[in-house]
Every structure is written in structure tokens, then in C-alpha cells.
Enzyme design. Sequence first.
Site, PDB file in Angstrom:
ATOM      1  N   CYS A 100      28.004   8.585 -13.048  1.00 50.27           N
ATOM      2  CA  CYS A 100      27.881  10.001 -13.061  1.00 50.27           C
ATOM      3  C   CYS A 100      28.621  10.497 -14.607  1.00 50.27           C
ATOM      4  O   CYS A 100      27.883  11.514 -15.061  1.00 50.27           O
ATOM      5  CB  CYS A 100      28.274  10.845 -12.129  1.00 50.27           C
ATOM      6  SG  CYS A 100      29.933  10.801 -11.657  1.00 50.27           S
ATOM      7  N   HIS A 253      31.584  13.536  -8.238  1.00 52.16           N
ATOM      8  CA  HIS A 253      30.682  13.584  -9.328  1.00 52.16           C
ATOM      9  C   HIS A 253      30.515  14.475 -10.757  1.00 52.16           C
ATOM     10  O   HIS A 253      31.478  14.823 -10.100  1.00 52.16           O
ATOM     11  CB  HIS A 253      29.834  13.885  -8.609  1.00 52.16           C
ATOM     12  CG  HIS A 253      27.959  14.021  -8.708  1.00 52.16           C
ATOM     13  ND1 HIS A 253      27.725  12.695  -9.078  1.00 52.16           N
ATOM     14  CD2 HIS A 253      26.778  14.150  -9.089  1.00 52.16           C
ATOM     15  CE1 HIS A 253      26.496  12.383  -9.736  1.00 52.16           C
ATOM     16  NE2 HIS A 253      25.766  13.648  -9.308  1.00 52.16           N
ATOM     17  N   ASP A 271      21.207  17.140 -10.604  1.00 49.99           N
ATOM     18  CA  ASP A 271      22.359  15.665 -10.499  1.00 49.99           C
ATOM     19  C   ASP A 271      21.422  14.373 -10.907  1.00 49.99           C
ATOM     20  O   ASP A 271      20.549  13.857 -11.128  1.00 49.99           O
ATOM     21  CB  ASP A 271      21.261  16.262  -8.459  1.00 49.99           C
ATOM     22  CG  ASP A 271      23.396  14.789  -8.215  1.00 49.99           C
ATOM     23  OD1 ASP A 271      23.565  13.882  -8.740  1.00 49.99           O
ATOM     24  OD2 ASP A 271      23.317  15.727  -7.441  1.00 49.99           O
TER      25      ASP A 271
END
Length: 361
Positions: A100, A253, A271
Site C-alpha cells: 500500500c 494502510h 484506497d
Amino acid sequence: AASTEDAHSSQRDAECINHNDTNNNSCHLSEPLVKPGTPLPPPLPNPNYSFRGRALPTNLIAFNSTEGKQRFMHALQNDCAESYFPLSQQFLNQMDPAYCGTTTLVLILNALAIDPNVRWRGGWRWYGDEQMLLERCCIEKERVEREGVTLEQFCGLARCQGVDVKKKRPLSLRDRGEQRNAAGSLDAHDIHEFRNDIINAVRMPPKTQQETDLEIATDADAHNDSQARACNGGHFLVTSFGRSSLSQTGDGHFSPIAAYHEPSDSCLVLDVARFKYAPYWVTVKDLYDAMIPEDKATGQSRGWLLMYPPTKGKHGSKKSLTVEEIEGKRPAACVPLAGSGVSLCAVEKIKVDYCSVNNNR
């Protein structure tokens, strides 16, 4: 099909410097992103179940829902979704469950039109994937696949690629008590500053040098205005948060923020784990609180990052630019191919030592 010019270099390219004997994969920073001798973490366990995706928690609003669309339309009408366009043009899915951070950085680098100075494929200088960052870094690919990257490592990776980064952490409950007794003495920032940073980011994203060059080339009268906007101080905003605090599965994240909706005081998270959660709206308070829990890898809270482009344009005050200058045309033989193991630059150490965004110089 690619043209012959894109696929092959001409005979005159032979005059370019051959870097094959200058391979050097060591980190030139005074403080490497990973201390030498740090053992690799254990491999991740095999999963017990397989999923097609995850259901979005009820405290979050799906971007493609009726409410999500209405919030986006309101944000557009109030100039609070300007960052959405450069970010969505480069939006991609992370290629590994732990990527991520590196995926978010790749997205930002391409949105900023940063030149990697290596060829991804053929003749194209572009950040095609996370490997473009990891193949020549003091953070091993296997380490990132096992534990991801920390906030500090993300900043280091970004600075190594020429991005100017400002790191901010939220106030913990303990910090808030101390702040009342000694305001301004802490290296932490309150929710009001976080909200202001979001609004500034989504209203005025940074203008790339290529966009400025194109405006100047097509409209000579726009020169002064374009140069001013190229240095508008705009930034992209990236958050590092704990998923569990948002009732999501998983742990730490990274993802960028693309829009802000004032009536609900919420922001749009693009995201990068698209296989898991599609983009969603989250309240500023919930996202701020999700950054407060301690990251076990650092013993500190997570936080947010303001990502700025390099401050100096390579063309200076030149008014008339050719198409070749705008496109950054170079002989292919002068640009190493990514993954070839060739050093990016014969004066790499000098560039690092004098880099304007290297805080360790």
C-alpha cells in the site's frame, strides 16, 4: 504499434555515456531507510480463507453509492475535488497485499509527473509499478512484502525520487493534555490542522512542470500566470492510518485523499487496495482518530503527509518551448532500462548529497 523512434535508438546515440560499469546499489543517505544487519521479519502465514472483496463498514460511504455521488457532486461544485482528477488519472491497485505504501507513492509520483530517469518499458520514462522503486533501494523487496513500509520509510523513498515531503502526526490523548500546558512544544498536530491540510490539498493540487510547459507553448501570453501557478505551493495529501479503527480488516494502510465534503465533514479516500475496498468517504474525525494508535514497528502513531513537487523548474523563465522539450525527449541509449541493474546516474552520490529535499544532507 510503437514507432521505430520509440522502440530503437539511432546510431548517433552511441555518443551517450555507457553506465554499465557504474552499477552501485548501495544507499548514499547518511541514515539508510533500514539499518544494516536488520533481520527480515518472518514470512506471512498462509491465508485460511479466500475472498472476492470485503464489505464496506457502515461507518463509511461508498464512492459509487447515491450518497457518495451526491457528496462528490457537492465537492465538485465547491472546488473541493480538484485533486481527484490528477490522482484518478494515475489510480492503480497495489500488486501485493503489503504494497500500500509503495503503490501510493507510485500513484503520487506519476500524478506529479516526476521523471524516474529510467525507462519502464520501451522508451517510456514512467513509474509503471512498485518494482521501479524497490529494485534500487536499501529496503529489500522481500522485507516490504512481509511488513510494508513505515511512515519514515515512505518519506525516505519519496525524497529519493525528488519529492518534497512534510510529515505530520496527530495529537494523542496524552499529547492533548500536554498541549494545554505547553502549546506549540509538541511535534504533533490537531484535527483542525489536518482538516485545513485536506481542504488545501483538494482545492489546489500541485501543477506539474509539464502542464506549465504545455500552457506556455500554446499560449505565450499565459507565461507569467503559468509560472506563478507552477509554484503555487499546492500538495497532494497521503494518510497512513490503522484500518481497524475504521472497522475495516487489516492493520496499517496508506492511501491518498482526493476530495472533501464540507456538510458531512468527510473526505474521499482513494484506497489503493482496490481488490479489498473501493474508494469511500470517511469523516475527518474518524480518519484523524485512525492515525492515533501506535504503529508497532515504530512505537509512534501514524500520520499524514503533504507531497510537493520539486521546487525548481528545469526550463527557468524560457517562454518558447519545443514539443521535444515538453515531452522530455532523449536518446534511449542515454536512459537505462528499469530492472537492468544499471546505476541511474554516474554522479548519483553527488546528486544525493546536494539534493534540496534530502533532510539528511
